[in-house]
Design a protein around this motif. Sequence first.
Motif, PDB file in Angstrom:
ATOM      1  N   ARG A  52      55.043  37.512  40.214  1.00  0.00           N
ATOM      2  CA  ARG A  52      53.623  37.205  40.352  1.00  0.00           C
ATOM      3  C   ARG A  52      52.843  38.483  40.063  1.00  0.00           C
ATOM      4  NH1 ARG A  52      53.110  33.935  46.108  1.00  0.00           N
ATOM      5  NH2 ARG A  52      54.390  32.129  45.550  1.00  0.00           N
ATOM      6  N   VAL A  53      51.924  38.403  39.133  1.00  0.00           N
ATOM      7  CA  VAL A  53      51.056  39.539  38.833  1.00  0.00           C
ATOM      8  C   VAL A  53      49.716  39.282  39.519  1.00  0.00           C
ATOM      9  CG1 VAL A  53      49.983  40.923  37.022  1.00  0.00           C
ATOM     10  CG2 VAL A  53      52.222  39.858  36.628  1.00  0.00           C
ATOM     11  N   ARG A  54      49.267  40.259  40.292  1.00  0.00           N
ATOM     12  CA  ARG A  54      48.008  40.122  41.036  1.00  0.00           C
ATOM     13  C   ARG A  54      47.025  41.211  40.605  1.00  0.00           C
ATOM     14  NH1 ARG A  54      48.383  36.762  45.579  1.00  0.00           N
ATOM     15  NH2 ARG A  54      50.519  36.154  46.139  1.00  0.00           N
ATOM     16  N   ASP A  55      45.725  40.905  40.747  1.00  0.00           N
ATOM     17  CA  ASP A  55      44.705  41.907  40.448  1.00  0.00           C
ATOM     18  C   ASP A  55      44.276  42.627  41.722  1.00  0.00           C
ATOM     19  OD1 ASP A  55      43.000  40.192  41.820  1.00  0.00           O
ATOM     20  OD2 ASP A  55      41.905  39.522  40.048  1.00  0.00           O
ATOM     21  N   GLN A  56      43.234  43.452  41.623  1.00  0.00           N
ATOM     22  CA  GLN A  56      42.798  44.263  42.750  1.00  0.00           C
ATOM     23  C   GLN A  56      42.241  43.420  43.896  1.00  0.00           C
ATOM     24  OE1 GLN A  56      41.400  44.377  39.707  1.00  0.00           O
ATOM     25  NE2 GLN A  56      39.402  43.461  40.069  1.00  0.00           N
ATOM     26  N   ASP A  57      41.881  42.165  43.638  1.00  0.00           N
ATOM     27  CA  ASP A  57      41.411  41.263  44.683  1.00  0.00           C
ATOM     28  C   ASP A  57      42.539  40.401  45.240  1.00  0.00           C
ATOM     29  OD1 ASP A  57      38.721  42.103  44.388  1.00  0.00           O
ATOM     30  OD2 ASP A  57      38.528  40.833  42.621  1.00  0.00           O
ATOM     31  N   ASP A  58      43.766  40.737  44.865  1.00  0.00           N
ATOM     32  CA  ASP A  58      44.967  40.033  45.296  1.00  0.00           C
ATOM     33  C   ASP A  58      45.039  38.607  44.747  1.00  0.00           C
ATOM     34  OD1 ASP A  58      47.384  40.517  46.626  1.00  0.00           O
ATOM     35  OD2 ASP A  58      46.789  39.311  48.344  1.00  0.00           O
ATOM     36  N   GLU A  59      44.290  38.326  43.694  1.00  0.00           N
ATOM     37  CA  GLU A  59      44.353  37.013  43.052  1.00  0.00           C
ATOM     38  C   GLU A  59      45.494  37.009  42.042  1.00  0.00           C
ATOM     39  OE1 GLU A  59      41.567  33.885  40.496  1.00  0.00           O
ATOM     40  OE2 GLU A  59      40.791  35.850  41.069  1.00  0.00           O
ATOM     41  N   VAL A  60      46.285  35.943  42.050  1.00  0.00           N
ATOM     42  CA  VAL A  60      47.366  35.818  41.079  1.00  0.00           C
ATOM     43  C   VAL A  60      46.765  35.570  39.698  1.00  0.00           C
ATOM     44  CG1 VAL A  60      49.381  34.488  40.381  1.00  0.00           C
ATOM     45  CG2 VAL A  60      48.994  34.967  42.796  1.00  0.00           C
ATOM     46  N   VAL A  61      47.106  36.423  38.736  1.00  0.00           N
ATOM     47  CA  VAL A  61      46.573  36.282  37.388  1.00  0.00           C
ATOM     48  C   VAL A  61      47.638  35.855  36.387  1.00  0.00           C
ATOM     49  CG1 VAL A  61      44.715  37.941  37.792  1.00  0.00           C
ATOM     50  CG2 VAL A  61      46.918  38.749  36.907  1.00  0.00           C
ATOM     51  N   VAL A  88      47.374  32.608  34.552  1.00  0.00           N
ATOM     52  CA  VAL A  88      46.707  31.827  35.595  1.00  0.00           C
ATOM     53  C   VAL A  88      45.220  32.129  35.678  1.00  0.00           C
ATOM     54  CG1 VAL A  88      46.694  31.301  38.060  1.00  0.00           C
ATOM     55  CG2 VAL A  88      48.861  31.718  36.897  1.00  0.00           C
ATOM     56  N   ALA A  89      44.831  33.390  35.501  1.00  0.00           N
ATOM     57  CA  ALA A  89      43.427  33.779  35.609  1.00  0.00           C
ATOM     58  C   ALA A  89      43.174  34.951  34.663  1.00  0.00           C
ATOM     59  CB  ALA A  89      43.095  34.167  37.052  1.00  0.00           C
TER      60      ALA A  89
END
Length: 458
Positions: free
Chosen positions: A439-448, A404-405
Amino acid sequence: MRVVVLGCGYLGNELGRQLGSAGHDVVGVRRSADGLAAVEDAGLDAVRADVTDPTDLAAVPDADWVVYAASAGSGDPAAARAAYVDGLRTAIEQFGGRADPPDRFLYVSSTGVYGDRDGTWVDEETPPAPETERERILATAERVALDATEEAGIDGTVARLGGIYGPDRYRLQRFLEGPVVAGHLNAVHREDAGGAIRHLLDGDHARGEVVLVVDDEPVDKQAFADWLAEQCGVPEPPKRTREAVRADDSLSDASKRRRLADKRCSNAKLRGLGYDFAYPTVREGYRPAIEAYRESRDGGDSNDGDPPHTDGGASVSDRVDLDPGDSFTTAARTITEADVVNFAGVSGDFNYLHVDAERTADAEYGERVAHGALVFSVATGLIWQARDRGDVVAFYGVDDLRFVAPVFVGDTVHAEVTVTEIEGTDAPDAEALVRHEVRVRDQDDEVVMTFEPLALVG
Protein backbone atom coordinates in the motif's frame (compact mmCIF):
# COMPACT_ATOMS: atom_id res chain seq x y z
CA MET A 1 -31.45 -3.95 17.09
CA ARG A 2 -30.52 -4.63 13.50
CA VAL A 3 -27.76 -2.33 12.30
CA VAL A 4 -26.68 -1.82 8.70
CA VAL A 5 -23.20 -0.37 8.11
CA LEU A 6 -22.89 1.02 4.59
CA GLY A 7 -19.26 1.10 3.51
CA CYS A 8 -18.18 -1.38 6.15
CA GLY A 9 -14.40 -1.04 6.02
CA TYR A 10 -11.63 -0.32 8.51
CA LEU A 11 -13.91 1.58 10.91
CA GLY A 12 -17.15 -0.21 10.06
CA ASN A 13 -15.79 -3.66 10.85
CA GLU A 14 -14.58 -2.48 14.27
CA LEU A 15 -17.94 -0.86 14.95
CA GLY A 16 -19.71 -4.02 13.81
CA ARG A 17 -17.63 -6.20 16.13
CA GLN A 18 -18.49 -3.99 19.08
CA LEU A 19 -22.19 -3.82 18.23
CA GLY A 20 -22.28 -7.59 17.72
CA SER A 21 -20.68 -8.12 21.13
CA ALA A 22 -23.40 -5.91 22.61
CA GLY A 23 -26.07 -8.22 21.19
CA HIS A 24 -27.05 -6.39 18.01
CA ASP A 25 -27.47 -7.99 14.58
CA VAL A 26 -25.03 -6.27 12.21
CA VAL A 27 -25.00 -6.28 8.42
CA GLY A 28 -21.89 -4.97 6.68
CA VAL A 29 -22.30 -3.69 3.12
CA ARG A 30 -19.37 -3.60 0.70
CA ARG A 31 -18.99 -3.65 -3.06
CA SER A 32 -15.75 -5.59 -3.56
CA ALA A 33 -15.04 -9.26 -2.95
CA ASP A 34 -12.09 -8.39 -0.69
CA GLY A 35 -14.27 -6.02 1.28
CA LEU A 36 -16.96 -8.66 1.75
CA ALA A 37 -14.36 -11.16 2.93
CA ALA A 38 -13.15 -8.65 5.56
CA VAL A 39 -16.74 -8.15 6.74
CA GLU A 40 -17.17 -11.89 7.14
CA ASP A 41 -13.83 -12.15 8.95
CA ALA A 42 -15.16 -9.58 11.42
CA GLY A 43 -18.07 -11.91 12.18
CA LEU A 44 -20.73 -9.79 10.48
CA ASP A 45 -23.37 -10.64 7.89
CA ALA A 46 -21.99 -9.49 4.54
CA VAL A 47 -24.11 -8.05 1.73
CA ARG A 48 -22.70 -6.98 -1.63
CA ALA A 49 -24.06 -3.63 -2.82
CA ASP A 50 -22.96 -0.35 -4.32
CA VAL A 51 -24.16 2.19 -1.76
CA THR A 52 -24.69 4.79 -4.50
CA ASP A 53 -27.08 2.49 -6.44
CA PRO A 54 -30.70 2.46 -5.20
CA THR A 55 -31.35 -0.86 -6.94
CA ASP A 56 -28.45 -2.46 -5.07
CA LEU A 57 -29.57 -0.90 -1.79
CA ALA A 58 -33.03 -2.38 -2.20
CA ALA A 59 -31.45 -5.79 -1.57
CA VAL A 60 -30.06 -4.66 1.80
CA PRO A 61 -32.34 -5.70 4.68
CA ASP A 62 -34.34 -3.24 6.79
CA ALA A 63 -32.58 -1.81 9.82
CA ASP A 64 -33.31 0.01 13.05
CA TRP A 65 -30.06 1.95 12.72
CA VAL A 66 -28.07 2.77 9.58
CA VAL A 67 -24.45 3.92 9.71
CA TYR A 68 -23.05 5.52 6.56
CA ALA A 69 -19.26 5.07 6.59
CA ALA A 70 -18.59 4.87 2.85
CA SER A 71 -15.30 6.17 1.46
CA ALA A 72 -14.69 7.68 -1.95
CA GLY A 73 -11.59 5.50 -2.37
CA SER A 74 -10.02 8.28 -4.44
CA GLY A 75 -8.88 11.88 -4.15
CA ASP A 76 -10.96 12.72 -7.22
CA PRO A 77 -13.56 15.39 -6.27
CA ALA A 78 -16.13 13.78 -8.56
CA ALA A 79 -15.68 10.44 -6.79
CA ALA A 80 -15.86 12.17 -3.41
CA ARG A 81 -19.12 13.90 -4.31
CA ALA A 82 -20.58 10.66 -5.65
CA ALA A 83 -19.78 8.81 -2.41
CA TYR A 84 -20.26 11.46 0.25
CA VAL A 85 -23.17 13.48 -1.14
CA ASP A 86 -24.99 11.63 -3.91
CA GLY A 87 -24.59 8.20 -2.32
CA LEU A 88 -25.57 9.50 1.10
CA ARG A 89 -28.72 11.14 -0.29
CA THR A 90 -29.58 7.96 -2.20
CA ALA A 91 -29.20 5.84 0.94
CA ILE A 92 -31.39 8.16 3.02
CA GLU A 93 -34.08 8.21 0.34
CA GLN A 94 -33.92 4.44 -0.16
CA PHE A 95 -34.17 3.52 3.51
CA GLY A 96 -36.53 6.40 4.34
CA GLY A 97 -38.97 5.30 1.66
CA ARG A 98 -39.41 1.81 3.07
CA ALA A 99 -42.49 0.54 4.86
CA ASP A 100 -40.32 0.06 7.96
CA PRO A 101 -37.75 2.88 7.85
CA PRO A 102 -34.85 3.11 10.31
CA ASP A 103 -35.18 5.05 13.54
CA ARG A 104 -31.67 6.51 13.27
CA PHE A 105 -29.17 7.31 10.52
CA LEU A 106 -25.58 8.18 11.49
CA TYR A 107 -23.17 9.72 9.01
CA VAL A 108 -19.40 9.44 9.56
CA SER A 109 -17.77 12.77 8.68
CA SER A 110 -14.37 14.38 9.22
CA THR A 111 -12.83 17.24 11.19
CA GLY A 112 -11.50 18.38 7.82
CA VAL A 113 -14.66 20.51 7.47
CA TYR A 114 -13.08 23.09 9.80
CA GLY A 115 -10.27 23.97 7.40
CA ASP A 116 -7.28 25.79 8.87
CA ARG A 117 -7.90 27.51 12.23
CA ASP A 118 -4.28 28.44 12.93
CA GLY A 119 -4.15 26.10 15.93
CA THR A 120 -7.19 27.50 17.75
CA TRP A 121 -9.81 25.36 19.48
CA VAL A 122 -12.94 24.20 17.66
CA ASP A 123 -16.02 22.31 18.83
CA GLU A 124 -19.51 21.45 17.59
CA GLU A 125 -20.57 25.10 17.80
CA THR A 126 -17.72 26.23 15.55
CA PRO A 127 -19.04 26.74 12.00
CA PRO A 128 -17.31 24.67 9.32
CA ALA A 129 -14.93 26.67 7.12
CA PRO A 130 -13.86 24.28 4.35
CA GLU A 131 -11.04 25.49 2.11
CA THR A 132 -10.56 22.68 -0.42
CA GLU A 133 -13.09 21.11 -2.77
CA ARG A 134 -13.00 17.86 -0.80
CA GLU A 135 -13.66 19.70 2.46
CA ARG A 136 -16.58 21.56 0.87
CA ILE A 137 -18.02 18.24 -0.28
CA LEU A 138 -17.76 16.86 3.27
CA ALA A 139 -19.52 19.93 4.67
CA THR A 140 -22.31 19.54 2.11
CA ALA A 141 -22.68 15.88 3.07
CA GLU A 142 -23.14 16.84 6.72
CA ARG A 143 -26.04 19.11 5.80
CA VAL A 144 -27.59 16.31 3.76
CA ALA A 145 -27.18 13.89 6.67
CA LEU A 146 -29.20 16.16 8.98
CA ASP A 147 -31.66 17.81 6.57
CA ALA A 148 -32.57 14.86 4.34
CA THR A 149 -33.04 12.53 7.31
CA GLU A 150 -35.38 15.05 8.94
CA GLU A 151 -37.41 15.24 5.74
CA ALA A 152 -37.60 11.43 5.72
CA GLY A 153 -38.75 11.29 9.34
CA ILE A 154 -35.48 9.74 10.55
CA ASP A 155 -33.27 11.08 13.32
CA GLY A 156 -29.89 11.91 11.81
CA THR A 157 -26.54 12.23 13.58
CA VAL A 158 -23.15 13.38 12.31
CA ALA A 159 -20.06 11.87 13.93
CA ARG A 160 -17.21 14.20 12.99
CA LEU A 161 -14.05 12.05 13.32
CA GLY A 162 -10.41 13.03 13.60
CA GLY A 163 -7.70 10.98 11.92
CA ILE A 164 -8.28 7.28 12.60
CA TYR A 165 -5.24 5.20 13.49
CA GLY A 166 -4.66 1.73 14.94
CA PRO A 167 -3.61 -1.71 13.72
CA ASP A 168 -2.20 -1.49 10.17
CA ARG A 169 -2.56 2.31 10.23
CA TYR A 170 0.11 3.59 12.54
CA ARG A 171 2.27 6.32 11.07
CA LEU A 172 5.25 5.61 13.30
CA GLN A 173 7.85 5.52 10.54
CA ARG A 174 6.65 8.82 9.13
CA PHE A 175 7.00 10.53 12.51
CA LEU A 176 10.42 9.01 13.15
CA GLU A 177 11.84 10.00 9.76
CA GLY A 178 10.28 13.45 9.40
CA PRO A 179 10.37 16.20 8.49
CA VAL A 180 7.49 16.92 10.86
CA VAL A 181 5.56 20.11 10.12
CA ALA A 182 4.49 22.24 13.10
CA GLY A 183 0.84 21.84 14.07
CA HIS A 184 -1.54 19.66 16.01
CA LEU A 185 -2.71 16.08 15.55
CA ASN A 186 -6.42 15.47 16.07
CA ALA A 187 -6.71 11.70 16.22
CA VAL A 188 -8.78 8.83 17.49
CA HIS A 189 -7.87 5.16 17.80
CA ARG A 190 -10.02 2.81 15.71
CA GLU A 191 -11.29 1.10 18.86
CA ASP A 192 -12.50 4.44 20.23
CA ALA A 193 -13.90 5.61 16.89
CA GLY A 194 -16.08 2.50 16.81
CA GLY A 195 -16.73 2.71 20.55
CA ALA A 196 -17.90 6.31 20.41
CA ILE A 197 -20.35 5.60 17.57
CA ARG A 198 -21.63 2.53 19.43
CA HIS A 199 -22.07 4.71 22.54
CA LEU A 200 -24.07 7.33 20.61
CA LEU A 201 -26.39 4.66 19.24
CA ASP A 202 -26.70 2.41 22.29
CA GLY A 203 -27.06 5.37 24.64
CA ASP A 204 -29.66 7.11 22.45
CA HIS A 205 -27.51 10.23 22.28
CA ALA A 206 -27.17 13.16 19.85
CA ARG A 207 -30.30 12.77 17.73
CA GLY A 208 -30.26 15.53 15.14
CA GLU A 209 -26.84 16.70 16.33
CA VAL A 210 -23.15 16.77 15.45
CA VAL A 211 -20.60 15.15 17.77
CA LEU A 212 -16.83 15.48 17.51
CA VAL A 213 -15.05 12.13 17.90
CA VAL A 214 -11.43 12.81 18.82
CA ASP A 215 -9.28 11.82 21.78
CA ASP A 216 -8.45 13.99 24.80
CA GLU A 217 -5.33 15.72 23.49
CA PRO A 218 -4.77 17.42 20.13
CA VAL A 219 -1.08 16.76 20.56
CA ASP A 220 1.67 18.99 19.19
CA LYS A 221 2.97 16.94 16.25
CA GLN A 222 6.62 17.87 16.66
CA ALA A 223 6.60 17.18 20.41
CA PHE A 224 4.84 13.86 19.78
CA ALA A 225 7.43 12.92 17.15
CA ASP A 226 10.23 13.64 19.63
CA TRP A 227 8.47 11.52 22.26
CA LEU A 228 8.11 8.65 19.80
CA ALA A 229 11.80 8.90 18.93
CA GLU A 230 12.72 8.75 22.62
CA GLN A 231 10.48 5.73 23.18
CA CYS A 232 11.95 3.96 20.14
CA GLY A 233 15.54 4.83 21.02
CA VAL A 234 16.29 6.77 17.83
CA PRO A 235 17.37 10.38 17.16
CA GLU A 236 14.73 13.10 17.07
CA PRO A 237 13.39 13.62 13.52
CA PRO A 238 13.95 16.79 11.50
CA LYS A 239 11.31 19.52 11.83
CA ARG A 240 9.78 22.01 9.45
CA THR A 241 8.15 25.31 10.32
CA ARG A 242 4.90 26.54 8.83
CA GLU A 243 6.81 29.48 7.39
CA ALA A 244 9.14 27.11 5.55
CA VAL A 245 6.16 25.30 4.04
CA ARG A 246 4.63 28.58 2.88
CA ALA A 247 7.93 29.61 1.27
CA ASP A 248 8.45 26.29 -0.53
CA ASP A 249 7.84 27.06 -4.21
CA SER A 250 8.03 23.36 -5.11
CA LEU A 251 4.68 22.77 -3.34
CA SER A 252 1.36 23.51 -4.98
CA ASP A 253 -1.20 25.65 -3.16
CA ALA A 254 -3.28 22.55 -2.47
CA SER A 255 -0.27 20.73 -0.98
CA LYS A 256 0.52 23.71 1.20
CA ARG A 257 -3.06 23.87 2.48
CA ARG A 258 -2.98 20.19 3.43
CA ARG A 259 0.28 20.59 5.33
CA LEU A 260 -0.68 23.83 7.06
CA ALA A 261 -4.24 23.03 8.16
CA ASP A 262 -4.13 23.26 11.96
CA LYS A 263 -6.76 23.25 14.68
CA ARG A 264 -7.38 21.73 18.09
CA CYS A 265 -10.60 19.75 18.31
CA SER A 266 -12.45 19.44 21.63
CA ASN A 267 -14.15 16.21 22.71
CA ALA A 268 -15.93 17.87 25.66
CA LYS A 269 -19.37 17.04 24.26
CA LEU A 270 -18.55 13.36 23.74
CA ARG A 271 -17.03 13.17 27.22
CA GLY A 272 -20.14 14.88 28.60
CA LEU A 273 -22.27 12.17 27.01
CA GLY A 274 -20.40 9.63 29.15
CA TYR A 275 -17.97 8.03 26.73
CA ASP A 276 -14.79 6.65 28.32
CA PHE A 277 -11.80 6.25 26.02
CA ALA A 278 -9.78 3.06 25.78
CA TYR A 279 -6.92 5.23 24.42
CA PRO A 280 -7.31 8.76 25.83
CA THR A 281 -4.29 10.07 23.88
CA VAL A 282 -2.04 8.93 21.06
CA ARG A 283 0.65 8.10 23.61
CA GLU A 284 -1.41 5.18 24.90
CA GLY A 285 -2.64 4.36 21.41
CA TYR A 286 0.82 4.14 19.84
CA ARG A 287 2.23 1.86 22.54
CA PRO A 288 1.70 -1.35 20.49
CA ALA A 289 3.46 0.23 17.50
CA ILE A 290 6.39 1.29 19.66
CA GLU A 291 6.72 -2.17 21.16
CA ALA A 292 6.57 -3.78 17.71
CA TYR A 293 9.26 -1.37 16.47
CA ARG A 294 11.54 -2.19 19.39
CA GLU A 295 10.99 -5.92 18.93
CA SER A 296 11.75 -5.69 15.22
CA ARG A 297 14.87 -3.60 15.84
CA ASP A 298 16.10 -5.99 18.51
CA GLY A 299 15.63 -9.01 16.23
CA GLY A 300 12.39 -10.27 17.77
CA ASP A 301 9.90 -12.45 15.92
CA SER A 302 7.31 -10.32 14.14
CA ASN A 303 5.42 -13.36 12.88
CA ASP A 304 3.03 -13.71 15.84
CA GLY A 305 3.84 -17.41 16.09
CA ASP A 306 2.64 -18.42 12.62
CA PRO A 307 4.54 -21.45 11.32
CA PRO A 308 6.86 -20.81 8.38
CA HIS A 309 5.97 -22.02 4.92
CA THR A 310 7.72 -25.27 4.14
CA ASP A 311 8.49 -26.97 0.86
CA GLY A 312 9.76 -30.35 1.99
CA GLY A 313 12.88 -30.76 4.07
CA ALA A 314 14.30 -27.46 5.27
CA SER A 315 11.93 -24.52 5.60
CA VAL A 316 11.82 -22.25 2.56
CA SER A 317 11.19 -19.38 4.97
CA ASP A 318 14.34 -20.24 6.88
CA ARG A 319 16.40 -20.36 3.70
CA VAL A 320 15.35 -16.86 2.63
CA ASP A 321 14.94 -15.49 6.18
CA LEU A 322 11.34 -14.40 5.53
CA ASP A 323 7.96 -15.44 6.88
CA PRO A 324 4.39 -14.74 5.74
CA GLY A 325 3.18 -11.81 7.79
CA ASP A 326 6.56 -10.07 7.93
CA SER A 327 6.03 -6.39 7.26
CA PHE A 328 7.89 -3.12 7.08
CA THR A 329 7.33 0.51 6.20
CA THR A 330 9.69 2.29 3.83
CA ALA A 331 11.19 5.73 4.09
CA ALA A 332 9.20 8.59 2.56
CA ARG A 333 10.02 10.49 -0.62
CA THR A 334 8.61 13.73 -1.98
CA ILE A 335 7.58 13.80 -5.64
CA THR A 336 9.21 16.93 -7.06
CA GLU A 337 8.63 18.93 -10.20
CA ALA A 338 12.00 17.70 -11.48
CA ASP A 339 10.86 14.10 -11.00
CA VAL A 340 7.76 14.67 -13.13
CA VAL A 341 9.58 16.59 -15.87
CA ASN A 342 12.40 14.05 -16.08
CA PHE A 343 9.98 11.12 -16.14
CA ALA A 344 8.00 12.76 -18.93
CA GLY A 345 11.21 13.05 -20.92
CA VAL A 346 12.26 9.46 -20.31
CA SER A 347 8.83 7.94 -20.93
CA GLY A 348 7.59 10.29 -23.65
CA ASP A 349 4.38 10.88 -21.67
CA PHE A 350 3.87 14.64 -21.94
CA ASN A 351 0.15 14.59 -21.16
CA TYR A 352 -0.79 18.09 -20.03
CA LEU A 353 -2.15 16.67 -16.73
CA HIS A 354 1.47 16.01 -15.77
CA VAL A 355 3.44 18.91 -17.24
CA ASP A 356 1.18 21.92 -17.88
CA ALA A 357 0.53 23.80 -14.62
CA GLU A 358 -1.47 26.56 -16.30
CA ARG A 359 -3.83 24.24 -18.15
CA THR A 360 -4.35 21.86 -15.21
CA ALA A 361 -5.32 24.80 -12.99
CA ASP A 362 -8.67 24.77 -14.81
CA ALA A 363 -8.93 20.97 -15.01
CA GLU A 364 -10.60 18.55 -12.62
CA TYR A 365 -7.83 18.32 -10.04
CA GLY A 366 -6.71 21.94 -10.17
CA GLU A 367 -3.00 21.05 -10.29
CA ARG A 368 -0.53 18.72 -11.98
CA VAL A 369 -0.77 15.00 -11.28
CA ALA A 370 2.35 12.83 -11.13
CA HIS A 371 2.51 9.94 -13.60
CA GLY A 372 1.14 6.76 -12.04
CA ALA A 373 4.10 4.86 -13.46
CA LEU A 374 6.44 7.36 -11.79
CA VAL A 375 4.85 6.81 -8.39
CA PHE A 376 5.04 3.04 -8.94
CA SER A 377 8.73 3.33 -9.79
CA VAL A 378 9.40 5.46 -6.72
CA ALA A 379 7.56 2.94 -4.54
CA THR A 380 9.57 -0.01 -5.84
CA GLY A 381 12.78 1.94 -5.24
CA LEU A 382 11.75 2.74 -1.66
CA ILE A 383 10.96 -0.93 -1.10
CA TRP A 384 14.34 -2.01 -2.46
CA GLN A 385 16.14 0.44 -0.18
CA ALA A 386 14.18 -0.69 2.88
CA ARG A 387 14.70 -4.45 2.48
CA ASP A 388 17.03 -5.92 5.07
CA ARG A 389 16.39 -9.65 4.55
CA GLY A 390 16.07 -11.92 1.56
CA ASP A 391 18.44 -11.54 -1.39
CA VAL A 392 16.33 -10.50 -4.39
CA VAL A 393 17.49 -12.32 -7.51
CA ALA A 394 14.90 -10.89 -9.88
CA PHE A 395 11.69 -8.87 -9.98
CA TYR A 396 9.29 -11.50 -11.34
CA GLY A 397 6.19 -9.39 -11.94
CA VAL A 398 3.33 -7.48 -10.38
CA ASP A 399 -0.36 -8.27 -9.90
CA ASP A 400 -3.39 -6.09 -9.16
CA LEU A 401 -1.74 -2.71 -9.70
CA ARG A 402 -4.28 -0.01 -8.91
CA PHE A 403 -3.89 3.78 -9.00
CA VAL A 404 -6.34 4.55 -6.20
CA ALA A 405 -5.89 8.32 -5.85
CA PRO A 406 -3.89 11.05 -7.58
CA VAL A 407 -0.43 12.06 -6.39
CA PHE A 408 0.43 15.72 -6.92
CA VAL A 409 3.74 17.53 -7.28
CA GLY A 410 4.97 18.11 -3.73
CA ASP A 411 3.20 15.11 -2.23
CA THR A 412 5.27 12.76 -0.06
CA VAL A 413 4.73 9.01 -0.40
CA HIS A 414 5.84 5.92 1.46
CA ALA A 415 5.03 2.22 1.12
CA GLU A 416 3.69 -0.32 3.61
CA VAL A 417 4.84 -3.82 2.63
CA THR A 418 3.67 -7.22 3.89
CA VAL A 419 4.92 -10.66 2.85
CA THR A 420 1.83 -12.71 1.96
CA GLU A 421 3.08 -15.89 0.25
CA ILE A 422 6.36 -17.84 0.03
CA GLU A 423 6.75 -20.74 -2.39
CA GLY A 424 9.74 -22.86 -3.29
CA THR A 425 11.07 -22.40 -6.82
CA ASP A 426 13.42 -24.10 -9.28
CA ALA A 427 14.47 -20.78 -10.82
CA PRO A 428 18.27 -20.38 -11.14
CA ASP A 429 19.97 -18.85 -8.10
CA ALA A 430 16.62 -18.49 -6.26
CA GLU A 431 15.15 -20.32 -3.29
CA ALA A 432 11.62 -18.88 -3.26
CA LEU A 433 9.01 -16.89 -5.10
CA VAL A 434 7.76 -14.28 -2.63
CA ARG A 435 4.53 -12.33 -3.01
CA HIS A 436 4.08 -9.03 -1.19
CA GLU A 437 1.10 -6.78 -0.59
CA VAL A 438 1.96 -3.09 -0.94
CA ARG A 439 0.00 0.00 0.00
CA VAL A 440 1.44 3.36 -1.01
CA ARG A 441 0.23 6.26 1.14
CA ASP A 442 0.67 10.02 0.87
CA GLN A 443 1.46 12.56 3.60
CA ASP A 444 -2.21 12.55 4.69
CA ASP A 445 -2.06 8.77 5.13
CA GLU A 446 -4.44 8.29 2.19
CA VAL A 447 -3.85 5.17 0.11
CA VAL A 448 -2.86 6.30 -3.39
CA MET A 449 -1.71 3.00 -4.90
CA THR A 450 -1.88 -0.73 -4.22
CA PHE A 451 -0.10 -3.63 -5.90
CA GLU A 452 1.26 -7.13 -5.29
CA PRO A 453 4.85 -7.52 -6.50
CA LEU A 454 6.47 -10.93 -6.86
CA ALA A 455 10.19 -11.40 -6.35
CA LEU A 456 12.54 -14.33 -6.81
CA VAL A 457 14.59 -14.46 -3.62
CA GLY A 458 17.80 -16.36 -2.96
